[in-house]
Design an enzyme around this catalytic site. Structure first.
Site, short mmCIF file in Angstrom:
data_model
loop_
_atom_site.label_atom_id
_atom_site.label_comp_id
_atom_site.label_asym_id
_atom_site.label_seq_id
_atom_site.Cartn_x
_atom_site.Cartn_y
_atom_site.Cartn_z
N LYS A 11 -8.42 -17.72 -7.66
CA LYS A 11 -9.52 -17.28 -6.81
C LYS A 11 -10.68 -16.69 -7.61
O LYS A 11 -10.52 -16.35 -8.80
CB LYS A 11 -8.98 -16.27 -5.79
CG LYS A 11 -7.98 -16.86 -4.78
CD LYS A 11 -7.56 -15.80 -3.76
CE LYS A 11 -6.66 -16.37 -2.69
NZ LYS A 11 -6.31 -15.34 -1.66
N TYR A 51 -9.34 -22.57 5.27
CA TYR A 51 -8.58 -21.44 5.82
C TYR A 51 -8.61 -21.42 7.36
O TYR A 51 -8.40 -20.37 7.95
CB TYR A 51 -9.11 -20.13 5.27
CG TYR A 51 -8.53 -19.74 3.92
CD1 TYR A 51 -7.17 -19.44 3.78
CD2 TYR A 51 -9.33 -19.66 2.78
CE1 TYR A 51 -6.63 -19.08 2.56
CE2 TYR A 51 -8.79 -19.29 1.54
CZ TYR A 51 -7.44 -19.00 1.44
OH TYR A 51 -6.90 -18.64 0.23
N ASN A 114 -6.80 -11.02 -4.44
CA ASN A 114 -5.42 -11.10 -4.91
C ASN A 114 -5.15 -12.30 -5.83
O ASN A 114 -4.02 -12.78 -5.94
CB ASN A 114 -4.45 -11.05 -3.73
CG ASN A 114 -4.65 -12.19 -2.74
OD1 ASN A 114 -5.48 -13.07 -2.96
ND2 ASN A 114 -3.87 -12.19 -1.67
N HIS A 117 -4.04 -18.35 -4.66
CA HIS A 117 -3.54 -18.93 -3.41
C HIS A 117 -2.43 -19.90 -3.76
O HIS A 117 -2.50 -20.58 -4.78
CB HIS A 117 -4.66 -19.71 -2.68
CG HIS A 117 -4.12 -20.59 -1.59
ND1 HIS A 117 -3.89 -20.12 -0.32
CD2 HIS A 117 -3.72 -21.90 -1.61
CE1 HIS A 117 -3.36 -21.11 0.42
NE2 HIS A 117 -3.26 -22.20 -0.35
N GLU A 128 -3.28 -29.35 1.88
CA GLU A 128 -4.15 -28.67 0.92
C GLU A 128 -4.40 -29.52 -0.33
O GLU A 128 -5.49 -29.51 -0.89
CB GLU A 128 -3.53 -27.32 0.54
CG GLU A 128 -3.52 -26.35 1.73
CD GLU A 128 -2.80 -25.04 1.43
OE1 GLU A 128 -2.29 -24.86 0.31
OE2 GLU A 128 -2.76 -24.19 2.35
P1 ADP Z 1 -1.09 -15.69 1.33
O1 ADP Z 1 -2.33 -15.92 0.50
O2 ADP Z 1 -0.10 -14.78 0.64
O3 ADP Z 1 -0.45 -16.98 1.80
P2 ADP Z 1 -2.09 -15.39 4.05
O4 ADP Z 1 -2.03 -16.87 4.15
O5 ADP Z 1 -1.43 -14.57 5.12
O6 ADP Z 1 -1.54 -14.87 2.64
O7 ADP Z 1 -3.63 -14.93 4.03
C1 ADP Z 1 -4.59 -15.67 3.29
C2 ADP Z 1 -5.42 -14.69 2.50
O8 ADP Z 1 -6.13 -13.86 3.42
C3 ADP Z 1 -4.62 -13.71 1.63
O9 ADP Z 1 -4.31 -14.23 0.35
C4 ADP Z 1 -5.54 -12.53 1.54
O10 ADP Z 1 -6.49 -12.68 0.50
C5 ADP Z 1 -6.23 -12.55 2.88
N1 ADP Z 1 -5.57 -11.60 3.79
C6 ADP Z 1 -4.38 -11.74 4.40
N2 ADP Z 1 -4.09 -10.68 5.17
C7 ADP Z 1 -5.12 -9.83 5.03
C8 ADP Z 1 -5.44 -8.56 5.55
N3 ADP Z 1 -4.59 -7.93 6.39
N4 ADP Z 1 -6.59 -7.97 5.20
C9 ADP Z 1 -7.44 -8.60 4.36
N5 ADP Z 1 -7.21 -9.83 3.81
C10 ADP Z 1 -6.07 -10.43 4.14
MG MG Z 2 -1.18 -18.42 3.09
#
Ligand code: ADP
Ligand code: MG
Length: 139
Positions: A11, A51, A114, A117, A128
């Site tokens: 990212k 997304y 974070n 992805h 994807e």
């Molecule tokens: P992952 O990336 O672990 O698969 P998700 O698919 O649930 O997680 O969410 C996609 C992205 O959205 C996450 O990587 C994160 O950057 C963001 N995200 C998820 N939950 C939150 C939240 N509660 N607050 C802010 N950003 C979030």
């Molecule tokens: Mg996800």
């Protein structure tokens, strides 16, 4: 053996911190083959489409803004059970809850910055991968 392919994105936060090479090294040293890779700068529309499953969530707008705030490196990773293996290597969505040694623990700063992805299922991996790559680009 259950060889799978999964979609990985390094990212914008990780690219800005110049740790994409470290993350690529972690994939390779953990047995993933990088069968496709490119650096791109997503448009807002592309981030929204990628997304779209999260479109009703309160963080959707910020997530899409963040994902098009700078270039990303997208990759197709191949390994035995690659989808789960990559999720394990990535660590929990919130870096403060990630295990030691995971990518998000090492390089993520917060739940919305974070570092990486990774696809979360066979269906999402298929969708994807084809979002970013044609079969000709995977080798
Ligand atoms: P992952 O990336 O672990 O698969 P998700 O698919 O649930 O997680 O969410 C996609 C992205 O959205 C996450 O990587 C994160 O950057 C963001 N995200 C998820 N939950 C939150 C939240 N509660 N607050 C802010 N950003 C979030
Ligand atoms: Mg996800």
């Amino acid at each position: 053996m259950n060889i799978q392919r999964t979609l990985s994105i390094i990212k914008p936060d990780a690219i800005k911190k110049s740790v994409s090479g470290n993350i690529i090294n972690m994939f390779e040293s953990n047995g993933f083959k990088i069968v496709a890779m490119k650096k791109i700068h997503l448009s807002k529309l592309q981030a929204q489409e990628f997304y779209k499953e999260h479109s009703a969530r309160p963080f959707y707008g910020d997530l899409c803004d963040f994902m098009c705030s700078g270039p990303v490196v997208v990759q197709v990773l191949e390994k035995d059970n690659a989808i789960k293996a990559n999720r394990d290597l990535m660590g929990a969505t919130n870096p403060s809850e990630s295990d030691e040694g995971t990518i998000r623990k090492m390089y993520g700063d917060s739940i919305d910055n974070n570092a990486v992805h990774g696809s979360d299922s066979e269906d999402s991996a298929k969708r994807e991968i084809s979002f970013f790559f044609s079969e000709l680009e995977i080798c």
